[in-house]
Scaffold this motif. Structure first.
Motif, PDB file in Angstrom:
ATOM      1  N   PHE A  15       0.845  -1.191   0.000  1.00  0.00           N
ATOM      2  CA  PHE A  15       0.000   0.000   0.000  1.00  0.00           C
ATOM      3  C   PHE A  15       0.884   1.246   0.000  1.00  0.00           C
ATOM      4  O   PHE A  15       1.944   1.266   0.614  1.00  0.00           O
ATOM      5  CB  PHE A  15      -0.849   0.054   1.274  1.00  0.00           C
ATOM      6  N   TYR A  45       0.429   5.359   1.076  1.00  0.00           N
ATOM      7  CA  TYR A  45      -0.402   6.363   1.735  1.00  0.00           C
ATOM      8  C   TYR A  45       0.317   7.707   1.671  1.00  0.00           C
ATOM      9  O   TYR A  45       1.542   7.776   1.675  1.00  0.00           O
ATOM     10  CB  TYR A  45      -0.638   6.012   3.206  1.00  0.00           C
ATOM     11  N   PHE A  86      -5.079   6.924   1.906  1.00  0.00           N
ATOM     12  CA  PHE A  86      -4.778   5.867   0.943  1.00  0.00           C
ATOM     13  C   PHE A  86      -4.539   6.436  -0.451  1.00  0.00           C
ATOM     14  O   PHE A  86      -5.274   7.314  -0.913  1.00  0.00           O
ATOM     15  CB  PHE A  86      -5.956   4.889   0.905  1.00  0.00           C
ATOM     16  N   TYR A 112      -3.054   0.448  -4.073  1.00  0.00           N
ATOM     17  CA  TYR A 112      -2.841  -0.893  -3.537  1.00  0.00           C
ATOM     18  C   TYR A 112      -2.384  -1.853  -4.623  1.00  0.00           C
ATOM     19  O   TYR A 112      -2.937  -1.863  -5.736  1.00  0.00           O
ATOM     20  CB  TYR A 112      -4.137  -1.402  -2.922  1.00  0.00           C
ATOM     21  N   ASP A 170      -6.121  -1.229  -6.996  1.00  0.00           N
ATOM     22  CA  ASP A 170      -6.875  -0.057  -6.580  1.00  0.00           C
ATOM     23  C   ASP A 170      -5.965   1.157  -6.658  1.00  0.00           C
ATOM     24  O   ASP A 170      -4.941   1.190  -5.987  1.00  0.00           O
ATOM     25  CB  ASP A 170      -7.416  -0.247  -5.152  1.00  0.00           C
ATOM     26  N   SER A 225      -7.568   4.295  -6.645  1.00  0.00           N
ATOM     27  CA  SER A 225      -8.604   5.305  -6.485  1.00  0.00           C
ATOM     28  C   SER A 225      -8.152   6.512  -5.677  1.00  0.00           C
ATOM     29  O   SER A 225      -8.754   7.576  -5.767  1.00  0.00           O
ATOM     30  CB  SER A 225      -9.838   4.685  -5.816  1.00  0.00           C
ATOM     31  N   ASP A 254      -3.991 -10.857   1.724  1.00  0.00           N
ATOM     32  CA  ASP A 254      -4.787  -9.879   0.978  1.00  0.00           C
ATOM     33  C   ASP A 254      -6.156  -9.684   1.615  1.00  0.00           C
ATOM     34  O   ASP A 254      -7.148  -9.440   0.924  1.00  0.00           O
ATOM     35  CB  ASP A 254      -4.939 -10.306  -0.478  1.00  0.00           C
TER      36      ASP A 254
END
Lengths: 115, 115
Positions: B33, B35, B45, B48, B56, B58, B98
């Motif tokens: 991840f 951040y 976030f 990922y 992801d 987003s 996960d």
């Protein structure tokens, strides 16, 4: 969308005393996990304690314990016998149970432990 | 080392420059991840990866942000044409599985300052 709110920007406590940090969250889901992370001035984020929403029993880890009130969507952290090394920023965080692990963090609470 | 490492620890860029931030996760960790943490705020976030797949993205704030993990281990976050609002600490975290209940282990972060 999920939100996490920490309403105490700063807290202070005397060494050996007990302090409670507050956290509320908002979600329409029933399957989720809640976390408290500690971020000392060195910046490395460390997991303090974790609570599964399906568990009624409050999690404890040595001097750290939580008060999880699911109906009220409240998740407070109690630190007993505070130590100087507890001085840090503390973040409350949320993950959906169905998620791969995308954390939603609160704004943080700066905790200072005084000798 | 056994933990997540990030490099550089500090990066100063002039507005308009491109930067690349590196993350070395814990060996064998499937999930990675990124951040972004603004000063005095909780991490937010960005993106990922599950192994080499970016599942992801987003949270990436604009198309100037790009991340990759080509071999499923080391990841790079690239920011093109940096702007002052990109100034923040960029945190990388990895976890073994996960699922949301897997503990995320954080690196020390890279502090990016855009002048």
């Amino acid at each position: 969308a999920q939100t996490v709110t920490q309403s105490q920007p700063e807290m202070s406590v005397q060494e050996a005393e007990t302090v409670t940090l507050s956290c509320t969250y908002d979600t329409s889901e029933s399957n989720y996990y809640l976390f408290w992370y500690k971020q000392p001035p060195s910046r490395q984020m460390i997991l303090v304690i974790r609570q599964e929403a399906y568990k009624q029993q409050n999690a404890t880890e040595n001097r750290f314990s939580v008060n999880f009130q699911k109906a009220a969507k409240s998740f407070s952290l109690k630190i007993s016998d505070s130590q100087l090394g507890d001085t840090a920023m503390y973040f409350c965080a949320f993950i959906l149970g169905t998620s791969y692990g995308k954390l939603t963090f609160g704004q943080g609470t700066i905790l200072t432990v005084h000798p | 080392g056994a933990g997540v490492s990030q490099s550089p620890r500090y990066k100063v860029a002039k507005r308009g420059q491109d930067v690349a931030l590196r993350c070395d996760p814990i060996s064998g960790h499937v999930s990675l991840f990124w951040y972004q943490q603004a000063l005095g705020q909780g991490p937010e976030f960005l993106t990922y990866f599950q192994n080499e797949a970016q599942l992801d993205k987003s949270g990436l704030p604009s198309d100037r942000f790009f991340a990759e993990r080509p071999e499923g281990s080391v990841s790079t976050l690239k920011i093109q044409r940096t702007q002052k609002e990109d100034s923040a600490v960029y945190l990388c975290a990895s976890s073994l599985g996960d699922r949301g209940y897997n503990e995320q282990f954080f690196g020390p972060g890279t502090r990016l300052t855009v002048l």
